[in-house]
Design a protein around this motif. Structure first.
Motif, short mmCIF file in Angstrom:
data_model
loop_
_atom_site.label_atom_id
_atom_site.label_comp_id
_atom_site.label_asym_id
_atom_site.label_seq_id
_atom_site.Cartn_x
_atom_site.Cartn_y
_atom_site.Cartn_z
N GLN A 1 0.71 -1.17 -0.04
CA GLN A 1 -0.18 -0.23 0.06
C GLN A 1 0.79 1.08 0.02
OE1 GLN A 1 -2.93 -0.40 3.20
NE2 GLN A 1 -3.89 -1.89 2.04
N GLU A 2 2.14 1.30 0.92
CA GLU A 2 2.99 2.35 0.79
C GLU A 2 3.63 2.52 -0.59
OE1 GLU A 2 6.96 3.92 3.09
OE2 GLU A 2 5.88 2.46 3.93
N TYR A 3 3.91 1.37 -1.29
CA TYR A 3 4.80 1.34 -2.51
C TYR A 3 3.55 2.00 -3.49
CZ TYR A 3 6.30 0.07 -7.22
OH TYR A 3 6.63 -0.23 -8.33
N ASP A 4 2.14 1.64 -3.43
CA ASP A 4 1.29 1.80 -4.40
C ASP A 4 0.99 3.51 -4.21
OD1 ASP A 4 0.94 -0.47 -5.37
OD2 ASP A 4 -1.03 -1.06 -4.26
N ALA A 5 0.98 4.14 -3.04
CA ALA A 5 0.86 5.56 -2.67
C ALA A 5 2.07 6.14 -3.27
CB ALA A 5 0.72 5.92 -1.31
N ASN A 6 3.17 5.74 -3.22
CA ASN A 6 4.30 6.47 -3.83
C ASN A 6 4.20 6.28 -5.39
OD1 ASN A 6 5.44 7.06 -1.28
ND2 ASN A 6 6.61 5.29 -1.02
N ARG A 7 4.06 5.47 -5.64
CA ARG A 7 3.75 5.15 -7.08
C ARG A 7 2.79 6.30 -7.86
NH1 ARG A 7 0.93 0.91 -10.69
NH2 ARG A 7 2.40 0.66 -12.38
N THR A 8 1.63 6.19 -7.16
CA THR A 8 0.45 6.95 -7.69
C THR A 8 0.85 8.77 -7.54
OG1 THR A 8 -1.19 5.60 -6.94
CG2 THR A 8 -1.81 7.99 -6.94
N TYR A 9 1.79 8.98 -6.39
CA TYR A 9 2.24 10.31 -6.23
C TYR A 9 3.18 10.58 -7.37
CZ TYR A 9 4.92 14.29 -4.63
OH TYR A 9 5.45 15.55 -4.38
N ILE A 10 4.11 9.61 -7.76
CA ILE A 10 4.86 9.89 -8.83
C ILE A 10 4.25 10.17 -10.32
CG2 ILE A 10 6.67 8.98 -10.36
CD1 ILE A 10 7.86 7.47 -7.60
N LEU A 11 3.19 9.21 -10.44
CA LEU A 11 2.32 9.23 -11.73
C LEU A 11 1.46 10.56 -11.78
CD1 LEU A 11 1.53 5.72 -11.93
CD2 LEU A 11 2.94 6.42 -13.36
N GLU A 12 1.07 11.13 -10.78
CA GLU A 12 0.31 12.30 -10.57
C GLU A 12 1.46 13.37 -10.85
OE1 GLU A 12 -1.59 12.13 -6.88
OE2 GLU A 12 -3.28 10.94 -7.75
N GLU A 13 2.79 13.30 -10.46
CA GLU A 13 3.80 14.49 -10.84
C GLU A 13 3.75 14.69 -12.37
OE1 GLU A 13 5.70 16.56 -8.73
OE2 GLU A 13 3.97 16.04 -7.57
N PHE A 14 3.56 13.64 -12.97
CA PHE A 14 3.62 13.71 -14.58
C PHE A 14 2.09 14.20 -15.24
CE2 PHE A 14 6.67 9.86 -14.08
CZ PHE A 14 7.63 10.68 -14.63
N GLY A 15 1.11 14.65 -14.39
CA GLY A 15 -0.05 15.09 -14.66
C GLY A 15 -1.04 14.02 -14.94
N LEU A 16 -0.96 12.82 -14.71
CA LEU A 16 -1.80 11.52 -14.88
C LEU A 16 -2.52 11.68 -13.62
CD1 LEU A 16 1.13 9.11 -16.10
CD2 LEU A 16 -0.37 10.98 -17.49
N THR A 17 -3.81 10.91 -13.98
CA THR A 17 -4.71 10.79 -12.90
C THR A 17 -4.72 9.07 -12.90
OG1 THR A 17 -6.22 12.64 -13.32
CG2 THR A 17 -7.30 10.74 -12.24
N VAL A 18 -4.87 8.64 -11.53
CA VAL A 18 -4.64 7.27 -11.27
C VAL A 18 -6.06 6.84 -10.58
CG1 VAL A 18 -3.80 5.17 -10.13
CG2 VAL A 18 -2.21 7.31 -11.00
N ILE A 19 -6.69 5.91 -11.42
CA ILE A 19 -8.07 5.15 -10.71
C ILE A 19 -7.68 3.93 -10.23
CG2 ILE A 19 -10.25 4.85 -10.96
CD1 ILE A 19 -10.70 6.94 -13.09
N ARG A 20 -7.85 3.46 -9.16
CA ARG A 20 -7.64 1.96 -8.74
C ARG A 20 -9.22 1.36 -8.48
NH1 ARG A 20 -2.94 0.41 -7.31
NH2 ARG A 20 -1.35 1.93 -7.51
N PHE A 21 -9.17 0.14 -8.63
CA PHE A 21 -10.27 -0.93 -8.58
C PHE A 21 -9.56 -2.16 -8.12
CE2 PHE A 21 -11.59 1.83 -12.04
CZ PHE A 21 -12.60 2.38 -11.90
N ARG B 1 -18.65 2.35 -15.62
CA ARG B 1 -19.48 3.79 -15.32
C ARG B 1 -18.47 4.73 -14.74
NH1 ARG B 1 -21.29 6.01 -11.47
NH2 ARG B 1 -21.28 4.22 -9.91
N LYS B 2 -17.49 4.22 -13.70
CA LYS B 2 -16.72 5.35 -13.25
C LYS B 2 -15.45 5.96 -14.08
CE LYS B 2 -17.62 3.63 -8.47
NZ LYS B 2 -16.64 2.80 -7.34
N ILE B 3 -15.30 4.93 -14.99
CA ILE B 3 -14.05 5.27 -16.02
C ILE B 3 -14.37 6.16 -16.81
CG2 ILE B 3 -12.60 4.45 -17.70
CD1 ILE B 3 -12.32 1.87 -16.11
N ALA B 4 -15.95 6.01 -17.58
CA ALA B 4 -16.54 6.69 -18.41
C ALA B 4 -16.82 8.17 -17.72
CB ALA B 4 -17.96 6.22 -18.67
N GLU B 5 -17.29 7.97 -16.60
CA GLU B 5 -17.79 9.31 -15.78
C GLU B 5 -16.20 10.51 -16.09
OE1 GLU B 5 -18.88 8.99 -11.78
OE2 GLU B 5 -20.90 8.11 -12.54
#
Length: 124
Positions: free
Chosen positions: A80-100, A114-118
């Motif tokens: 979970q810590e790795y995933d949070a750090n990974r998401t942070y780095i991807l967001e630094e590129f201007g990306l949005t991360v959605i997890r399921f 539906r959530k992705i389409a929204e």
């Protein structure tokens, strides 16, 4: 920050991504069937897509969207810590991360789509 769709990913990461595409999980295969060939609102997604030091489960460059599917391996606090750090780095590129969760895709695929389409509805 890099503007190409791979954000400086190494050639080794491309090889690893190819292997992951050949061994997708049941949940990934189920979602991929709905995302491939521009099926969702006309947006193009790539499966097991290299981005910087990571491989995104699914990536839409036009929407700058990463979709990640998490199985039970993601339940540990270290992961979970790795995933949070990974998401942070991807967001630094201007990306949005959605997890399921994998279970969510398998048990309620329509809600996941539906959530992705929204999210995609808000892209110009």
């Amino acid at each position: 920050m890099a503007s190409d769709m791979f954000y400086g990913a190494s050639s080794q990461l491309f090889e690893n991504a190819k292997k992951l595409r050949e061994a997708m999980t049941p949940a990934e295969l189920l979602l991929w069937e709905e995302l491939r060939t521009n099926k969702l609102k006309g947006f193009r997604f790539k499966a097991q897509h290299p981005i910087s030091y990571f491989i995104a489960d699914f990536y839409c460059h036009a929407a700058k969207l990463v979709v990640e599917l998490d199985g039970s391996v993601h339940d540990s606090s270290d992961q979970q810590e790795y995933d949070a750090n990974r998401t942070y780095i991807l967001e630094e590129f201007g990306l949005t991360v959605i997890r399921f969760r994998n279970e969510e895709v398998i048990g309620n695929k329509e809600n996941v789509l539906r959530k992705i389409a929204e999210f995609l509805s808000n892209i110009k």
